[in-house]
Write a protein that holds these residues in place. Structure first.
Motif, PDB file in Angstrom:
ATOM      1  N   GLU A   1       0.846  -1.179   0.000  1.00 12.83           N
ATOM      2  CA  GLU A   1       0.000   0.000   0.000  1.00 12.83           C
ATOM      3  C   GLU A   1       0.883   1.230   0.000  1.00 12.83           C
ATOM      4  OE1 GLU A   1      -3.163   0.085   2.810  1.00 12.83           O
ATOM      5  OE2 GLU A   1      -3.457  -2.073   2.685  1.00 12.83           O
ATOM      6  N   PHE A   2       0.559   2.168  -0.888  1.00 15.33           N
ATOM      7  CA  PHE A   2       1.300   3.411  -0.942  1.00 15.33           C
ATOM      8  C   PHE A   2       0.376   4.532  -1.379  1.00 15.33           C
ATOM      9  CE2 PHE A   2       1.819   1.292  -4.999  1.00 15.33           C
ATOM     10  CZ  PHE A   2       1.534   2.298  -5.910  1.00 15.33           C
ATOM     11  N   THR A   3       0.834   5.756  -1.183  1.00 13.03           N
ATOM     12  CA  THR A   3       0.094   6.956  -1.536  1.00 13.03           C
ATOM     13  C   THR A   3       0.925   7.753  -2.524  1.00 13.03           C
ATOM     14  OG1 THR A   3      -0.807   6.973   0.701  1.00 13.03           O
ATOM     15  CG2 THR A   3      -1.042   8.985  -0.560  1.00 13.03           C
ATOM     16  N   LEU A   4       0.273   8.413  -3.452  1.00 14.10           N
ATOM     17  CA  LEU A   4       0.949   9.231  -4.455  1.00 14.10           C
ATOM     18  C   LEU A   4       0.779  10.708  -4.137  1.00 14.10           C
ATOM     19  CD1 LEU A   4      -0.314   7.438  -7.678  1.00 14.10           C
ATOM     20  CD2 LEU A   4       1.911   7.184  -6.606  1.00 14.10           C
ATOM     21  N   PHE A   5       1.866  11.462  -4.268  1.00  7.06           N
ATOM     22  CA  PHE A   5       1.820  12.910  -4.113  1.00  7.06           C
ATOM     23  C   PHE A   5       2.450  13.555  -5.337  1.00  7.06           C
ATOM     24  CE2 PHE A   5       1.792  11.345   0.241  1.00  7.06           C
ATOM     25  CZ  PHE A   5       0.722  12.035   0.773  1.00  7.06           C
ATOM     26  N   LYS A   6       1.935  14.703  -5.747  1.00  7.76           N
ATOM     27  CA  LYS A   6       2.474  15.430  -6.910  1.00  7.76           C
ATOM     28  C   LYS A   6       3.721  16.204  -6.518  1.00  7.76           C
ATOM     29  CE  LYS A   6      -1.867  16.306  -9.331  1.00  7.76           C
ATOM     30  NZ  LYS A   6      -2.750  17.387  -9.832  1.00  7.76           N
ATOM     31  N   LEU A   7       4.694  16.211  -7.437  1.00  9.33           N
ATOM     32  CA  LEU A   7       5.923  16.985  -7.278  1.00  9.33           C
ATOM     33  C   LEU A   7       6.045  17.957  -8.443  1.00  9.33           C
ATOM     34  CD1 LEU A   7       8.503  14.161  -6.445  1.00  9.33           C
ATOM     35  CD2 LEU A   7       7.323  15.652  -4.838  1.00  9.33           C
ATOM     36  N   GLN A   8       6.666  19.104  -8.196  1.00 10.50           N
ATOM     37  CA  GLN A   8       6.920  20.073  -9.256  1.00 10.50           C
ATOM     38  C   GLN A   8       8.188  20.831  -8.900  1.00 10.50           C
ATOM     39  OE1 GLN A   8       3.957  23.172  -9.717  1.00 10.50           O
ATOM     40  NE2 GLN A   8       4.153  23.020 -11.932  1.00 10.50           N
ATOM     41  N   GLY A   9       9.024  21.106  -9.901  1.00 11.11           N
ATOM     42  CA  GLY A   9      10.249  21.825  -9.620  1.00 11.11           C
ATOM     43  C   GLY A   9      11.060  22.119 -10.864  1.00 11.11           C
ATOM     44  N   THR A  10      12.377  22.256 -10.679  1.00  9.64           N
ATOM     45  CA  THR A  10      13.294  22.536 -11.779  1.00  9.64           C
ATOM     46  C   THR A  10      14.586  21.756 -11.582  1.00  9.64           C
ATOM     47  OG1 THR A  10      14.273  24.452 -10.664  1.00  9.64           O
ATOM     48  CG2 THR A  10      12.418  24.892 -12.161  1.00  9.64           C
ATOM     49  N   LEU A  11      15.226  21.447 -12.695  1.00  6.89           N
ATOM     50  CA  LEU A  11      16.542  20.819 -12.697  1.00  6.89           C
ATOM     51  C   LEU A  11      17.465  21.716 -13.500  1.00  6.89           C
ATOM     52  CD1 LEU A  11      18.384  18.335 -12.087  1.00  6.89           C
ATOM     53  CD2 LEU A  11      17.760  17.548 -14.363  1.00  6.89           C
ATOM     54  N   SER A  12      18.591  22.050 -12.916  1.00  9.25           N
ATOM     55  CA  SER A  12      19.569  22.890 -13.594  1.00  9.25           C
ATOM     56  C   SER A  12      20.919  22.183 -13.601  1.00  9.25           C
ATOM     57  CB  SER A  12      19.691  24.235 -12.870  1.00  9.25           C
ATOM     58  OG  SER A  12      20.690  25.025 -13.467  1.00  9.25           O
ATOM     59  N   VAL A  13      21.379  21.853 -14.791  1.00  7.02           N
ATOM     60  CA  VAL A  13      22.722  21.297 -15.006  1.00  7.02           C
ATOM     61  C   VAL A  13      23.278  22.103 -16.180  1.00  7.02           C
ATOM     62  CG1 VAL A  13      24.087  19.229 -15.481  1.00  7.02           C
ATOM     63  CG2 VAL A  13      21.887  19.023 -14.292  1.00  7.02           C
ATOM     64  N   PRO A  14      23.937  23.234 -15.917  1.00 14.02           N
ATOM     65  CA  PRO A  14      24.280  24.177 -16.977  1.00 14.02           C
ATOM     66  C   PRO A  14      24.978  23.576 -18.198  1.00 14.02           C
ATOM     67  CG  PRO A  14      24.708  25.169 -14.858  1.00 14.02           C
ATOM     68  CD  PRO A  14      24.338  23.731 -14.600  1.00 14.02           C
ATOM     69  N   LEU A  15      25.869  22.606 -18.023  1.00 12.72           N
ATOM     70  CA  LEU A  15      26.562  22.030 -19.171  1.00 12.72           C
ATOM     71  C   LEU A  15      25.697  21.051 -19.963  1.00 12.72           C
ATOM     72  CD1 LEU A  15      30.102  21.510 -17.642  1.00 12.72           C
ATOM     73  CD2 LEU A  15      29.355  23.302 -19.221  1.00 12.72           C
TER      74      LEU A  15
ATOM     75  N   SER B   1       5.067   5.055   1.239  1.00 18.22           N
ATOM     76  CA  SER B   1       4.462   3.846   1.798  1.00 18.22           C
ATOM     77  C   SER B   1       3.547   4.203   2.958  1.00 18.22           C
ATOM     78  CB  SER B   1       5.531   2.859   2.250  1.00 18.22           C
ATOM     79  OG  SER B   1       6.129   3.305   3.435  1.00 18.22           O
ATOM     80  N   LEU B   2       2.725   3.250   3.330  1.00 15.94           N
ATOM     81  CA  LEU B   2       1.761   3.448   4.407  1.00 15.94           C
ATOM     82  C   LEU B   2       2.449   3.809   5.721  1.00 15.94           C
ATOM     83  CD1 LEU B   2      -1.217   3.293   5.217  1.00 15.94           C
ATOM     84  CD2 LEU B   2      -0.864   0.878   5.709  1.00 15.94           C
ATOM     85  N   LEU B   3       3.633   3.280   5.945  1.00 18.22           N
ATOM     86  CA  LEU B   3       4.347   3.530   7.196  1.00 18.22           C
ATOM     87  C   LEU B   3       5.159   4.818   7.173  1.00 18.22           C
ATOM     88  CD1 LEU B   3       5.518  -0.098   7.950  1.00 18.22           C
ATOM     89  CD2 LEU B   3       3.546   1.123   8.883  1.00 18.22           C
ATOM     90  N   GLY B   4       5.179   5.531   6.053  1.00 21.02           N
ATOM     91  CA  GLY B   4       5.795   6.840   6.040  1.00 21.02           C
ATOM     92  C   GLY B   4       6.987   7.060   5.139  1.00 21.02           C
ATOM     93  N   PRO B   5       7.922   6.113   4.988  1.00 22.81           N
ATOM     94  CA  PRO B   5       9.076   6.444   4.161  1.00 22.81           C
ATOM     95  C   PRO B   5       8.702   6.531   2.680  1.00 22.81           C
ATOM     96  CG  PRO B   5       9.227   4.179   4.899  1.00 22.81           C
ATOM     97  CD  PRO B   5       8.031   4.790   5.573  1.00 22.81           C
TER      98      PRO B   5
END
Length: 139
Positions: free
Chosen positions: A51-65, A81-85
């Motif tokens: 059992e697990f829960t889904l959460f939305k993520l949003q952000g940016t990745l910067s690797v200049p080269l 997971s249900l227990l937290g991690p």
């Protein structure tokens, strides 16, 4: 929610080493309705129940080269997971010109490890392993 920031070290199989920054936040602390994901899981061979829960993520990745000087917008899901991690985090580029897929897991409270595929589905796709160290923002 506050932004989470990691300094990244990316390494390709050919030995190319790049530095970057990942910034992301949880955009919705309410669990997603994961009917489609669960339907796909039911089609797979069942060995056990997780059992697990889904959460939305949003952000940016910067690797200049790799990405140029402007950060690549990313969005994805965090599987908790249900227990937290957190089981894993999946991010993909929302910029069609600079495509990437990324997966990372937490090693401990301050470090992440995972992989990134730059240009997936193209002849020039490049895999990278990722190690990241969380920045403390001094708050």
């Amino acid at each position: 929610m506050d932004e989470i920031v990691y300094n990244l070290l990316l390494t390709s199989p050919q030995g190319l080493t790049l530095l970057g920054t990942l910034r992301y936040r949880y955009t919705d602390l309410e669990a997603l309705q994961a009917g489609d994901v669960f339907a796909l899981m039911e089609q797979a061979q069942q060995v056990g129940i997780a059992e697990f829960t889904l959460f939305k993520l949003q952000g940016t990745l910067s690797v200049p080269l790799l990405t140029g000087f402007s950060p690549v917008p990313v969005e994805g899901l965090s599987f908790v997971s249900l227990l937290g991690p957190t089981l894993t985090n999946l991010l993909s580029s929302s910029d069609p010109a600079r495509r990437l897929d990324m997966q990372f897991n937490f090693i401990d409270n301050n470090h992440i490890g995972g992989g990134l595929l730059w240009g997936p589905g193209t002849l020039r796709q490049t895999p990278f392993s990722i190690l990241g160290t969380r920045l403390s923002l001094g708050m």
